[in-house]
Design a protein around this motif. Structure first.
Motif, short mmCIF file in Angstrom:
data_model
loop_
_atom_site.label_atom_id
_atom_site.label_comp_id
_atom_site.label_asym_id
_atom_site.label_seq_id
_atom_site.Cartn_x
_atom_site.Cartn_y
_atom_site.Cartn_z
N ARG A 142 37.97 -26.18 -9.70
CA ARG A 142 39.06 -25.25 -10.40
C ARG A 142 38.42 -24.43 -11.59
O ARG A 142 38.44 -23.50 -12.09
CB ARG A 142 40.19 -25.90 -10.78
N ASP A 143 37.68 -25.41 -12.59
CA ASP A 143 37.34 -24.91 -13.64
C ASP A 143 36.36 -23.82 -13.46
O ASP A 143 36.17 -22.79 -13.97
CB ASP A 143 36.31 -26.02 -14.55
N ALA A 144 35.21 -24.18 -12.62
CA ALA A 144 34.30 -22.96 -12.05
C ALA A 144 34.86 -21.72 -11.66
O ALA A 144 34.51 -20.72 -12.22
CB ALA A 144 33.34 -23.41 -11.37
N TRP A 145 35.76 -21.94 -10.61
CA TRP A 145 36.61 -20.84 -10.26
C TRP A 145 37.06 -20.00 -11.34
O TRP A 145 37.02 -18.55 -11.64
CB TRP A 145 37.39 -21.20 -9.11
N ASP A 146 38.10 -20.81 -11.98
CA ASP A 146 39.01 -19.92 -12.98
C ASP A 146 38.54 -19.46 -14.14
O ASP A 146 38.93 -18.45 -14.25
CB ASP A 146 40.28 -21.13 -13.32
N GLU A 147 37.62 -20.38 -14.69
CA GLU A 147 36.67 -19.67 -16.00
C GLU A 147 35.64 -18.93 -15.63
O GLU A 147 35.12 -18.12 -16.62
CB GLU A 147 36.47 -21.12 -16.68
N ILE A 148 34.79 -19.01 -14.58
CA ILE A 148 33.61 -18.23 -14.49
C ILE A 148 33.45 -17.18 -13.18
O ILE A 148 33.39 -16.14 -13.15
CB ILE A 148 32.38 -18.90 -14.29
N LEU A 149 33.92 -18.01 -12.01
CA LEU A 149 33.70 -17.05 -10.92
C LEU A 149 34.79 -16.20 -10.67
O LEU A 149 34.24 -14.81 -10.15
CB LEU A 149 33.49 -18.09 -9.58
N ALA A 150 35.88 -16.42 -10.67
CA ALA A 150 37.05 -15.13 -10.68
C ALA A 150 36.56 -14.05 -11.52
O ALA A 150 36.73 -12.82 -10.66
CB ALA A 150 38.40 -16.09 -10.87
N PRO A 151 36.52 -14.12 -12.58
CA PRO A 151 36.32 -12.91 -13.30
C PRO A 151 34.97 -12.08 -12.94
O PRO A 151 35.08 -10.95 -12.65
CB PRO A 151 36.08 -13.17 -14.86
N GLN A 152 33.92 -13.22 -12.39
CA GLN A 152 32.59 -12.47 -12.08
C GLN A 152 32.68 -12.01 -10.70
O GLN A 152 32.11 -10.95 -10.34
CB GLN A 152 31.53 -13.25 -12.14
N PHE A 153 33.89 -12.17 -9.78
CA PHE A 153 33.69 -11.73 -8.48
C PHE A 153 34.79 -10.83 -8.38
O PHE A 153 35.40 -10.24 -7.31
CB PHE A 153 34.17 -12.79 -7.56
N ASP A 154 35.40 -10.33 -9.55
CA ASP A 154 36.32 -9.16 -9.56
C ASP A 154 35.54 -8.04 -10.26
O ASP A 154 35.23 -7.93 -11.33
CB ASP A 154 37.62 -9.67 -10.64
N TYR A 155 35.43 -6.94 -9.17
CA TYR A 155 34.99 -5.67 -9.77
C TYR A 155 35.51 -4.96 -10.73
O TYR A 155 34.87 -4.03 -11.49
CB TYR A 155 34.88 -4.56 -8.41
N ARG A 156 36.79 -5.13 -11.21
CA ARG A 156 37.38 -4.88 -12.18
C ARG A 156 37.27 -5.34 -13.67
O ARG A 156 37.65 -4.77 -14.57
CB ARG A 156 38.91 -4.71 -12.05
N HIS A 157 36.31 -6.41 -13.65
CA HIS A 157 36.16 -7.27 -14.81
C HIS A 157 35.38 -6.49 -15.72
O HIS A 157 33.86 -6.10 -15.00
CB HIS A 157 35.53 -8.48 -14.51
N LYS A 158 35.42 -6.20 -16.88
CA LYS A 158 34.42 -5.70 -17.60
C LYS A 158 34.11 -6.59 -19.02
O LYS A 158 34.69 -7.32 -19.22
CB LYS A 158 34.98 -4.31 -18.19
N PRO A 159 32.79 -6.06 -19.44
CA PRO A 159 32.18 -4.94 -19.17
C PRO A 159 31.06 -5.23 -18.20
O PRO A 159 30.51 -4.15 -17.63
CB PRO A 159 30.99 -5.06 -20.60
N CYS A 160 31.05 -6.43 -17.27
CA CYS A 160 30.22 -6.10 -16.15
C CYS A 160 30.45 -7.47 -15.19
O CYS A 160 31.27 -8.30 -15.56
CB CYS A 160 28.68 -6.44 -16.67
N ASN A 161 30.10 -7.38 -14.15
CA ASN A 161 30.44 -8.52 -13.20
C ASN A 161 29.64 -8.46 -11.97
O ASN A 161 28.63 -7.79 -11.60
CB ASN A 161 31.76 -8.18 -12.64
N PHE A 162 29.32 -9.38 -11.25
CA PHE A 162 28.35 -10.02 -10.11
C PHE A 162 28.62 -8.74 -9.08
O PHE A 162 27.82 -8.44 -8.15
CB PHE A 162 28.58 -11.28 -9.32
N VAL A 163 29.82 -8.13 -8.64
CA VAL A 163 30.12 -7.16 -7.58
C VAL A 163 29.30 -5.97 -7.79
O VAL A 163 28.99 -5.35 -6.78
CB VAL A 163 31.78 -7.11 -7.56
#
Length: 176
Positions: A142-163
């Motif tokens: 949960r912590d990894a997903w909620d705090e790191i992966l969810a934002p990084q797997f969202d193309y709308r996340h700025k300033p940058c993301n994994f997508v």
């Protein structure tokens, strides 16, 4: 400038455990629920024992699949003799995402204090596929997903993301 639209990723979940089954895989279930709630697609799911070669083999198989963008394993990241997920992941990585383990430790420290030192969570890239090795507890997932992966797997996340860099992950393998 128009707003970015969400881009669903195809994510595979691997539970590494000598004892878990599909019926009691709470960490895998946690990740599946989170990725689906976020709008991503479950591309594959498996449970394997703590066996370095088997884990690396599954990761390589998923990296070869054009239907998988991300592979997340849960379990086997600790310090005991049977914990070999980190080594298996590193057998497959072309590039390690060094800061992932650091950021995961910071997130964990806020939840479990100095016990976070026992985690060896890691991440990397191979053949254009993101690979993440998370601890085997549902709370760590949960912590990894909620705090790191969810934002990084969202193309709308700025300033940058994994997508946004996905199309260039394997550019070194293309002809010039």
């Amino acid at each position: 400038m128009s707003e970015r639209r969400f881009i669903p990723l195809r994510i595979a979940i691997l539970t590494v455990s000598d004892t878990r089954t599909a019926e009691d895989d709470r960490s895998g279930d946690t990740l599946v629920a989170r990725l689906e709630d976020a709008g991503h697609l479950l591309a594959a799911r498996a449970i394997l024992p703590d066996d370095r070669e088997a884990i690396a083999g599954k990761l390589r198989e998923w990296c070869e699949s054009p239907e998988i963008d991300v592979a997340i394993s849960t379990g086997g990241t600790g310090l005991t003799g049977r914990d070999v997920s980190v080594e298996a992941h590193r057998d497959v990585y072309e590039k390690e995402i060094d800061a992932f383990g650091t950021i995961f430790a910071v997130v964990s420290m806020q939840k479990i204090g100095t016990s976070a030192v026992q985690s060896r969570a890691t991440a990397g890239v191979a053949r254009g596929t993101y690979l993440f090795a998370l601890p085997g507890s549902p709370s760590a997932c949960r912590d990894a997903w909620d705090e790191i992966l969810a934002p990084q797997f969202d193309y709308r996340h700025k300033p940058c993301n994994f997508v946004e860099i996905m199309p260039r992950l394997d550019e070194h393998q293309r002809r010039k």
